[in-house]
Scaffold this active site. Structure first.
Site, PDB file in Angstrom:
ATOM      1  N   LYS A 214       0.862  -1.186   0.000  1.00  0.00           N
ATOM      2  CA  LYS A 214       0.000   0.000   0.000  1.00  0.00           C
ATOM      3  C   LYS A 214       0.894   1.230   0.000  1.00  0.00           C
ATOM      4  CE  LYS A 214      -4.216   1.506  -0.147  1.00  0.00           C
ATOM      5  NZ  LYS A 214      -5.083   1.181  -1.279  1.00  0.00           N
ATOM      6  N   SER A 421      -8.632  -0.196  -5.061  1.00  0.00           N
ATOM      7  CA  SER A 421      -8.890   0.159  -3.666  1.00  0.00           C
ATOM      8  C   SER A 421     -10.393   0.368  -3.458  1.00  0.00           C
ATOM      9  CB  SER A 421      -8.079   1.404  -3.284  1.00  0.00           C
ATOM     10  OG  SER A 421      -7.738   1.361  -1.921  1.00  0.00           O
TER      11      SER A 421
END
Length: 637
Positions: A214, A421
């Site tokens: 991430k 996401s």
């Protein structure tokens, strides 16, 4: 000392009162007359706009060349209302121009079946694409046009590799002798601010995340990309690039190896061509010849029909004119067939009501509810092109998708350039997920970020102090150092958010949570890679998703249903101004009238300003929760 005014006598009082009555009547009469004239003027302009708009749509006659020369950004959905777009065009504001992907594909497909369209002239120099998935949909439409037996002649003056993917689909590609064309590969580079923030400015950025891939927050805490970020990015970028080489090679009857060799030997090749980019492109067989625009127009005059009234010299219809022609034909038909509704989710996902071009937790949910409540809608296609955003807003939209399914209406997701996401969060509960092989998706992960600035304030002699009734009162004040206990609280919230995300994916995709975690942890995948890992069901574009939605709803063939986009409606004023600005009379008036420009500048909605997402998300809005989990992907090119 001021003296009070002398008292009026009864006669003076009478005449003053009478004058006031007359003056009031005069003003009332003039105001009524003024507003009556204004109403008449507005109605007259509406009538002129309607008449002019109708007359502006010219019929397409035999042996016409369709000139496809889109300008502006290629988008899923307009980000401004019709009036703003019309005014921007009149004022030649190139930065505000947009072309909808659906309109471009629709025009190309219709022209392929239109017996009055003989060939196409393709110019894509001024097209500003956003990603390769949408470009491949346009390229597929161009391939279908060629398969119909009609010719495409492409011309460019300066082409980038995004634009060239479309130009390469033509039967003949011509480049201006003074123009340029370079293929360079895919790159993704960002600026990293740790040293500037922490050492120069004294801003301490506290990051909370789950997943070593991430990487959205890395620019704020590192000076360079992490090894994990580089590994993940290069993996999906190589997949997209090899597909690009394959698509171009197929269209140009070359091999991917030939194209790659031309890039690897770029300095030597350009030097051998004497620094002439156009000549180098011709040597590499990327184009078929070097011609000026006038040369190409003369070629089309010879092959088509000469037209002295045309700017190009040959009988032609523009993309805009052809779309208006198609819309006129469609408007004349009353269509009562069952519907497949399309809801576009494009842009960042934020809370509340958002305009077109952005996704609002409430506004996008409302569009999905409209589809659920409409008895004529039998299935829904959710077109997603989003890097994600707020977790709560994403969950609101996901719930509406689940509610549609519970109501017995199938939901199929079609992923565009980017569905990562939060963009994946709103997609995962669909009956089936379609993605282009070059779609960017995944990035299943959560992060939070809090900057604190006490060291920054110390640099200018400012200090923060005070009292609180508990140890956590004022703990989220960014002018104070972050308490490690508060950091523990935030990390727990982020952990919970990640568990929710992976748990919901596991439930929606019918996989063990452990299997989801292996392909999650914030890692980004191409559409093809996502399908291999079970995050996507099928590879295909919007048409494939629509066909499957019809199949789930048991609607039969394409002639048995119609596709309707459910979108936010423009205000009546914006619709009126859009029609007026789109008419020839209104266009001339607006273009030449400074007063009209000033009036419109004050009355029309402002175009959306592209703000930094994290900066906006970190704001504590009206006393809301100080901790907000984000599911966002800073991915793309």
């Amino acid at each position: 000392m001021n003296q009070p005014p002398p008292a009026r006598g009864p006669v003076a009082t009478f005449f003053v009162g009478a004058w006031n009555v007359v003056n009031f009547a005069r003003k009332l009469f003039l105001n009524v007359l003024f507003f009556g004239f204004l109403l008449f003027l507005i109605m007259f302009m509406i009538l002129l706009a309607g008449i002019s708009s109708s007359s502006a749509v010219k019929p397409v006659i035999d042996r016409t060349t369709l000139v496809v020369a889109p300008e502006g950004r290629l988008v899923e959905q307009y980000s401004t209302d019709p009036a703003t777009r019309a005014l921007a065009k009149l004022l030649n504001d190139k930065d505000a121009e947009e072309i909808q992907l659906r309109d471009l594909v629709r025009a190309i497909d219709a022209a392929g079946e239109d017996k009055k369209i003989e060939r196409m002239m393709l110019r894509v120099d001024k097209l500003q694409p956003t990603g390769y998935a949408s470009l491949r949909e346009v390229a597929a439409a161009l391939e279908r046009f060629r398969a119909s037996g009609k010719q495409i002649v492409a011309f460019g003056e300066n082409l980038g590799q995004h634009q060239y993917l479309l130009a390469a689909q033509a039967n003949e590609v011509y480049l201006d002798p003074m123009g340029g064309l370079l293929l360079e590969g895919l790159g993704r580079y960002r600026q990293y601010f740790r040293q500037a923030l922490q050492e120069k400015l004294g801003v301490d950025v506290h990051v909370f995340r789950v997943g070593e891939f991430k990487s959205a927050v890395e620019p704020y805490v590192l000076d360079a990309a992490s090894p994990e970020s580089k590994e993940a990015d290069l993996f999906w970028m190589n997949d997209v690039w090899q597909r690009y080489l394959g698509d171009v090679a197929k269209a140009r009857k070359l091999t991917p190896q030939q194209l790659a060799a031309g890039i690897d030997t770029l300095p030597e090749g350009i030097a051998a061509a004497g620094g002439d980019l156009a000549k180098f492109a011709l040597q590499q067989k990327l184009v078929d010849g070097l011609k000026t625009r006038e040369d190409v127009e003369n070629l089309l005059i010879e092959r088509g029909v000469a037209d002295e009234d045309s700017d190009t010299g040959f009988r032609q219809v523009t993309l805009e004119g052809y779309l208006a022609h198609l819309d006129t034909q469609r408007a004349a038909t009353l269509d009562k067939r069952p519907q497949i509704a399309v809801v576009v989710a494009e842009g960042e996902i934020t809370d509340g009501e958002q305009p077109a071009g952005r996704i609002g937790g409430e506004s996008t949910s409302a569009l999905l509810r409209e589809a659920r409540d409409d008895e004529d809608v039998k299935a829904v296609v959710l077109r997603v092109d989003s890097p994600g955003g707020g977790v709560f807003a994403s969950e609101q939209i996901r719930r509406e998708v689940a509610a549609l399914k519970a109501a017995g209406k199938p939901v199929v997701v079609s992923m565009g350039d980017l569905a990562a996401s939060g963009g994946y969060w709103i997609s995962m509960n669909a009956d089936r997920i379609y993605a282009d092989p070059s779609t960017i998706t995944g990035s299943i992960g959560i992060f939070g970020m809090i900057p604190t600035v006490p060291r920054t304030l110390e640099k200018i002699g400012v200090h923060t102090d005070g009292v609180g009734t508990t140890r956590f009162a004022g703990a989220f004040d960014i002018t104070r150092p972050l308490d490690p206990a508060v950091g523990q609280v935030i990390q727990s919230i982020i952990n919970k958010g990640y568990a929710d995300f992976t748990g919901k994916v596991a439930d929606a995709r019918k996989k063990p949570v452990e299997a989801v975690d292996e392909v999650a942890r914030g890692r980004v995948w191409s559409g093809a890679q996502a399908k291999e890992r079970g995050l996507v069901d099928e590879l295909g574009g919007m048409q494939a998703a629509t066909d499957y939605a019809a199949q789930l709803a048991k609607l039969g063939g394409a002639d048995k249903y119609r596709v309707r986009y459910i979108e936010q409606n423009a205000s009546p004023f914006a619709q009126f101004m859009g029609r007026m600005a789109g008419s020839r009379i209104g266009a001339l008036w607006l273009k030449d009238s400074d007063i009209a420009r000033a009036m419109l500048a004050q009355r029309l909605p402002e175009a959306n300003t592209q703000l930094r997402f994290v900066e906006e998300a970190l704001q504590d809005r009206q006393g809301g929760a100080p901790v907000k989990a984000l599911a966002y992907c800073f991915c793309g090119f």
